[in-house]
Scaffold this motif. Structure first.
Motif, mmCIF file in Angstrom:
data_model
loop_
_atom_site.group_PDB
_atom_site.id
_atom_site.type_symbol
_atom_site.label_atom_id
_atom_site.label_comp_id
_atom_site.label_asym_id
_atom_site.label_seq_id
_atom_site.Cartn_x
_atom_site.Cartn_y
_atom_site.Cartn_z
ATOM 1 N N ASP A 171 -0.819 10.638 -1.774
ATOM 2 C CA ASP A 171 0.393 9.828 -1.917
ATOM 3 C C ASP A 171 0.178 8.407 -1.393
ATOM 4 O O ASP A 171 0.628 7.436 -1.994
ATOM 5 N N LEU A 172 -0.515 8.296 -0.252
ATOM 6 C CA LEU A 172 -0.762 6.970 0.304
ATOM 7 C C LEU A 172 -1.693 6.182 -0.605
ATOM 8 O O LEU A 172 -1.467 5.004 -0.868
ATOM 9 N N LYS A 173 -2.733 6.829 -1.101
ATOM 10 C CA LYS A 173 -3.693 6.156 -1.992
ATOM 11 C C LYS A 173 -2.965 5.594 -3.212
ATOM 12 O O LYS A 173 -3.274 4.500 -3.686
ATOM 13 N N ALA A 174 -1.981 6.335 -3.704
ATOM 14 C CA ALA A 174 -1.221 5.888 -4.875
ATOM 15 C C ALA A 174 -0.388 4.645 -4.544
ATOM 16 O O ALA A 174 -0.118 3.829 -5.428
ATOM 17 N N LEU A 175 0.017 4.494 -3.281
ATOM 18 C CA LEU A 175 0.844 3.354 -2.890
ATOM 19 C C LEU A 175 0.028 2.112 -2.555
ATOM 20 O O LEU A 175 0.435 0.995 -2.854
ATOM 21 N N VAL A 176 -1.133 2.306 -1.916
ATOM 22 C CA VAL A 176 -1.933 1.172 -1.463
ATOM 23 C C VAL A 176 -2.351 0.319 -2.666
ATOM 24 O O VAL A 176 -2.950 0.803 -3.606
ATOM 25 N N LYS A 199 -0.603 -0.849 -4.960
ATOM 26 C CA LYS A 199 0.249 -0.743 -6.140
ATOM 27 C C LYS A 199 1.718 -0.961 -5.810
ATOM 28 O O LYS A 199 2.478 -1.402 -6.648
ATOM 29 N N SER A 200 2.120 -0.634 -4.594
ATOM 30 C CA SER A 200 3.531 -0.727 -4.243
ATOM 31 C C SER A 200 3.818 -2.008 -3.470
ATOM 32 O O SER A 200 3.180 -2.296 -2.456
ATOM 33 N N GLN A 201 4.793 -2.758 -3.944
ATOM 34 C CA GLN A 201 5.231 -3.954 -3.227
ATOM 35 C C GLN A 201 5.995 -3.582 -1.969
ATOM 36 O O GLN A 201 6.163 -4.393 -1.068
ATOM 37 N N ASN A 202 6.480 -2.358 -1.911
ATOM 38 C CA ASN A 202 7.336 -1.939 -0.801
ATOM 39 C C ASN A 202 6.591 -1.321 0.370
ATOM 40 O O ASN A 202 7.186 -1.082 1.411
ATOM 41 N N LEU A 203 5.305 -1.033 0.196
ATOM 42 C CA LEU A 203 4.577 -0.332 1.254
ATOM 43 C C LEU A 203 4.413 -1.216 2.485
ATOM 44 O O LEU A 203 3.912 -2.332 2.395
ATOM 45 N N PHE A 204 4.839 -0.699 3.642
ATOM 46 C CA PHE A 204 4.614 -1.356 4.922
ATOM 47 C C PHE A 204 3.769 -0.388 5.733
ATOM 48 O O PHE A 204 4.262 0.612 6.240
ATOM 49 N N LEU A 205 2.469 -0.655 5.775
ATOM 50 C CA LEU A 205 1.502 0.246 6.401
ATOM 51 C C LEU A 205 1.079 -0.304 7.749
ATOM 52 O O LEU A 205 0.577 -1.421 7.838
ATOM 53 N N VAL A 206 1.296 0.486 8.795
ATOM 54 C CA VAL A 206 1.015 0.046 10.158
ATOM 55 C C VAL A 206 -0.136 0.855 10.746
ATOM 56 O O VAL A 206 -0.086 2.084 10.806
ATOM 57 N N ASP A 207 -1.173 0.147 11.190
ATOM 58 C CA ASP A 207 -2.324 0.757 11.848
ATOM 59 C C ASP A 207 -2.083 0.642 13.348
ATOM 60 O O ASP A 207 -2.022 -0.463 13.890
#
Length: 119
Positions: A13-18, A20-28
């Protein structure tokens, strides 16, 4: 206090968003030393012990410090991750307590991402 069920997201699911999605806010939420060895593209570095303070900042201060817009409380795709899942769960729970209704933890962490060849 009731234990909240941490919402989770899978590698697929994450791979599909990275990317491609303008909405993804990914925090490391890992340490700088860990990030220096590799990171998921597009992620924002907010160490786990500063997540509370970061998410409590004003949108202006947040953008000034992290270089990206602070996500809205109802942002659809707020994902936290660490190396193997535990710190990510801690950060996800903190975000949920602060009102981020869609906060999720990528349980596989960077370890799984790199093992599966995530780019």
């Amino acid at each position: 206090m009731a234990q909240t069920d941490t919402k989770e997201i899978s590698y697929e699911d994450l791979k599909a968003l990275v990317g491609k999605s303008q909405n993804l806010f990914l925090v490391d939420v890992r340490t700088q030393e860990e990030i220096d060895k590799g990171r998921i593209p597009g992620s924002v570095h907010i160490p786990v012990d500063t997540v509370d303070a970061a998410l409590a900042m004003t949108p202006e201060d947040f953008k000034a410090k992290y270089g990206v817009a602070k996500p809205q409380l109802d942002a659809p795709e707020v994902v936290f991750h660490c190396q193997m899942g535990r710190r990510g769960a801690t950060a996800t729970n903190k975000a949920s307590e602060l009102g981020y209704v869609n906060a999720r933890n990528y349980t596989g962490g960077y370890k799984e991402w790199s093992e599966k060849g995530g780019k």
